[in-house]
Design a protein around this motif. Structure first.
Motif, PDB file in Angstrom:
ATOM      1  N   ILE A 249       0.838  -1.195   0.000  1.00 41.35           N
ATOM      2  CA  ILE A 249       0.000   0.000   0.000  1.00 41.35           C
ATOM      3  C   ILE A 249       0.877   1.251   0.000  1.00 41.35           C
ATOM      4  O   ILE A 249       1.836   1.346   0.760  1.00 41.35           O
ATOM      5  N   ASN A 271      -3.147   0.330  -4.161  1.00 46.04           N
ATOM      6  CA  ASN A 271      -2.883  -1.061  -3.779  1.00 46.04           C
ATOM      7  C   ASN A 271      -1.949  -1.686  -4.811  1.00 46.04           C
ATOM      8  O   ASN A 271      -2.246  -1.685  -6.011  1.00 46.04           O
ATOM      9  N   TYR A 278      -9.020  -4.808  -0.161  1.00 48.86           N
ATOM     10  CA  TYR A 278      -9.238  -4.365   1.215  1.00 48.86           C
ATOM     11  C   TYR A 278     -10.671  -3.855   1.353  1.00 48.86           C
ATOM     12  O   TYR A 278     -11.014  -2.801   0.807  1.00 48.86           O
TER      13      TYR A 278
END
Length: 404
Positions: A249, A271, A278
């Motif tokens: 991240i 990401n 997520y």
């Protein structure tokens, strides 16, 4: 994380108990594939049956004839049931695949519960012994659980609220989380940019460790479009996009506009993990100007005030059914928003990195920030050359004389 044995009713050789798990963390939730809870029995107890959860193994139940227990292991391992199980297997606040929301984001979804029938345990508070060695995975390591402690028995009201009943026993277990136990390296990093400087301050090199450098996937390669690349592994092994920071991240903070009474920042979360999305992600930022947030455009926002006199920390999270899901690495693997903040003219400054966050957390884990001496800086003020100004004045004078 609390675990309470609430409702105990006597059986011929044991008791029935309700186990309730509450996630009291403000901005760290239990992500998929969910929590795993285990403990060791103090005596030779068995689990006759379970509702709302199940053990991963039955163990050796060969000494029982006819009625076979659900689990005979000395150290049972319990997991939540998946959504959609038959109603006769469900229990209140169960069956979410072990996923629990953060308390600060959604308190109603931060609870998980199941019911157990325990045998060979005794039927009084003198013969019932507390389990030991509680272990919680959520879903990976990081949690440390204390011993079970007996607390005043839970009291229940009847539906007409005119009569009280109480449990045979109630005990609590408290589990705390440590990022250092969960991972040797950070799991996210932060980069900066600003309108007044064209230089972008990137994440530090190998911010999250470069142990996955040999197995990473280049974003423009054929492998990045390969079928099945987004299939997760049982052990949650990541498959990262090749970057210099090698973090799953990245959070980017951009100082976008400076108005007279306000200033605006853009926040983007990207990401880089092909095997992980997520759900219900959280982003926590510490910055002194968060005490004057005027508007947040496409994230939900909640101030976090750990101390009454200090309001410098806030939690951003996705809007329900809009951007509360951060997709896997790729063209859709990012979420972004803008924040409008009102200036306090006594403290606001664009100098010395004041406009950038002091700390950033993603899903409860602290992200690595760039070194302070690399932050975008204000350009030097323009230097006026007196000779060139005199030359320009003389030229203008000649032009005016010629026109006359």
């Amino acid at each position: 994380m609390g675990c309470n044995v609430l409702d105990t009713r006597r059986l011929p050789d044991g008791y029935v108990a309700t186990v309730t798990m509450s996630n009291f963390q403000m901005y760290r939730h239990i992500i998929s594939p969910g929590w795993t809870l285990s403990w060791s029995w103090a005596k030779k107890e068995v689990l006759w049956s379970m509702v709302g959860a199940q053990t991963t193994e039955q163990g050796d139940c060969s000494k029982f004839k006819g009625n076979i227990p659900h689990c005979c292991k000395k150290t049972p391992t319990v997991v939540d049931l998946l959504p959609g199980v038959p109603y006769n297997q469900q229990f209140s606040n169960c069956c979410k695949g072990g996923v629990m929301a953060a308390w600060g984001q959604d308190p109603t979804a931060s609870v998980s519960a199941f019911q157990v029938s325990v045998g060979l345990a005794g039927t009084s508070n003198k013969t019932v012994k507390l389990p030991k060695n509680f272990t919680l995975l959520g879903p990976g390591p990081g949690y440390t659980c204390g011993p079970a402690k007996v607390v005043p028995s839970t009291v229940f009201l009847t539906p007409d609220r005119r009569r009280k009943t109480q449990a045979l026993m109630t005990w609590n277990v408290t589990c705390t989380y440590s990022q250092f136990l969960a991972s040797k390296n950070p799991t996210c990093c932060v980069s900066f940019s600003s309108f007044y400087n064209e230089t972008i301050t990137p994440c530090p090199t190998c911010a999250c460790g470069c142990q996955n450098k040999n197995s990473c996937v280049k974003s423009n390669s054929k492998e990045s479009h390969k079928k099945g690349i987004n299939t997760p592994k049982k052990d949650n092994t990541p498959l990262l996009q090749c970057t210099h920071h090698m973090c799953p991240i990245r959070v980017h903070w951009h100082v976008k506009v400076n108005y007279r009474d306000y200033w605006r920042a853009k926040v983007a979360v990207t990401n880089f993990n092909y095997r992980m999305n997520y759900t219900e992600w959280t982003l926590v930022v510490q910055h002194p100007n968060l005490n004057n947030v005027t508007q947040v455009f496409s994230f939900d926002y909640k101030p976090l005030v750990p101390y009454e006199s200090i309001n410098d920390t806030g939690m951003f999270y996705g809007m329900k059914f809009y951007n509360d899901l951060l997709m896997e690495a790729g063209p859709f693997g990012n979420v972004q928003s803008e924040v409008l903040l009102q200036k306090d003219k006594n403290t606001f400054s664009l100098k010395q990195g004041w406009a950038f966050p002091r700390k950033v957390y993603f899903n409860g884990d602290e992200c690595m920030l760039p070194p302070p001496d690399t932050y975008p800086y204000l350009p030097n003020s323009a230097y006026a050359n007196p000779t060139s100004i005199l030359s320009m004045a003389a030229s203008l004078l000649l032009i005016l004389l010629s026109m006359g």
